[in-house]
Design an enzyme around this catalytic site. Structure first.
Site, PDB file in Angstrom:
ATOM      1  N   ASP A  12       1.427  -1.042  -0.360  1.00 10.64           N
ATOM      2  CA  ASP A  12      -0.127   0.371  -0.092  1.00 10.64           C
ATOM      3  C   ASP A  12       1.017   1.339   0.349  1.00 10.64           C
ATOM      4  OD1 ASP A  12      -1.738   1.694   0.366  1.00 10.64           O
ATOM      5  OD2 ASP A  12      -2.033   1.395   2.503  1.00 10.64           O
ATOM      6  N   GLU A  72      -2.530  -1.602  -4.715  1.00  9.81           N
ATOM      7  CA  GLU A  72      -3.718  -0.636  -4.782  1.00  9.81           C
ATOM      8  C   GLU A  72      -4.176  -0.238  -5.103  1.00  9.81           C
ATOM      9  OE1 GLU A  72      -6.113  -0.599   0.188  1.00  9.81           O
ATOM     10  OE2 GLU A  72      -5.748   1.035  -1.305  1.00  9.81           O
ATOM     11  N   ASP A 144      -1.598   1.097   7.241  1.00  8.08           N
ATOM     12  CA  ASP A 144      -1.424   0.765   6.376  1.00  8.08           C
ATOM     13  C   ASP A 144      -0.521  -0.596   6.130  1.00  8.08           C
ATOM     14  OD1 ASP A 144      -0.958   3.781   4.672  1.00  8.08           O
ATOM     15  OD2 ASP A 144      -0.698   3.539   7.359  1.00  8.08           O
TER      16      ASP A 144
END
Lengths: 185, 185
Positions: A12, A72, A144
């Site tokens: 991420d 992502e 995260d």
């Protein structure tokens, strides 16, 4: 006769914090391997902070040797300055994966949240709770890192998830047995 | 008793083409050293293209050992998708410079164009012509390489330019002697 294993890295990327999570799919189970966050010192200049992300992720790839990577998909919003800053962090991160010849899947935040929390609208804290539970962790990972682990878990179950998407959506919490997870040795 | 030299690398990062140019300031003169473009194969995936930029620029830095780097400040426009794509290319490029511990200056396209062509509104072709002339090249560099060389030239003359900015703006073309340039040996 060992079961087929697949080592999956979830990432991420962000300009302030880049989360990573590594899981291993063994047969139909998903094990936790490692997770963490890369936080470039805010006092450093832009190039130095991007180098920090690049170096950190290079070490993660070298240490855990993933076979697949899930990132992502960038949510760009409406602000070009924010998109540029996110793009820079993603560029420093993705260059590592390209250099390692890794195959990358991009999944939307909604797909990832739906996979671990049952709904694409799940908030950060729900994702942290579900990731802790699915992987049998002692504590909740940082936001995260939880997002990165969720992305990796999502990819680990992608066959199953595709099946679920076709069937009727179960109400409320999914039965525990749908995600057979075990802690890493 | 040799004159002080300063090796300057200019970069114009882009998702399709990243231009680079190396000049050397010796006393008040600016010499051409090298220039070129990095064009990641369009058939490759995103991560692989970003790795191409990162690897290519790493080789440039290792070969020419610049002491200073000038990067065109990102013009983000109004489209977040374009800003994200530009950001990714910049991230892959700037991570190289950060890892090499290089000092980076960011200059706007207007500052760079004004420095080499006398006006911030100069078009690509004017910049190519002026860069060829200022550095005594046989042929015009490609657009993105010309922009990168222009950025490096601009930084090579930054003291002089600051002085010019304070004085009256000369009409039309600047006298040749303001930019003493020689070809690289």
């Amino acid at each position: 006769m060992g079961e087929q294993t697949l080592r999956i890295l979830g990432i991420d990327p962000g300009s302030l914090v880049t989360g990573f999570g590594v899981v291993e799919r063994v047969g139909s189970a998903v094990h936790h391997v490692a997770h963490g966050t890369l936080r470039p010192p805010r006092t450093e200049g832009l190039a130095s902070r991007l180098a920090f992300i690049h170096r950190g992720l290079s070490e993660v790839v070298a240490s855990y040797e993933p076979e697949l990577v899930v990132v992502e998909k960038a949510f760009v919003g409406s602000n070009p300055r924010t998109a540029l800053a996110l793009g820079q962090a993603r560029g420093a991160a993705l260059a590592v994966l390209g250099a390692a010849g890794l195959t990358i899947d991009e999944l939307t935040p909604q797909e990832i949240k739906r996979a671990v929390a049952g709904t694409g609208g799940a908030d950060k804290s729900q994702v942290q709770k579900m990731v802790k539970r699915l992987l049998g962790l002692d504590t909740e990972p940082a936001e995260d890192a939880a997002d990165a682990l969720a992305a990796a878990i999502c990819r680990g179950h992608v066959g199953r998830l595709a099946g679920l998407a076709r069937g009727p959506r179960p109400r409320g919490r999914r039965p525990r047995s749908e995600y057979v997870v075990r802690r890493a040795r």
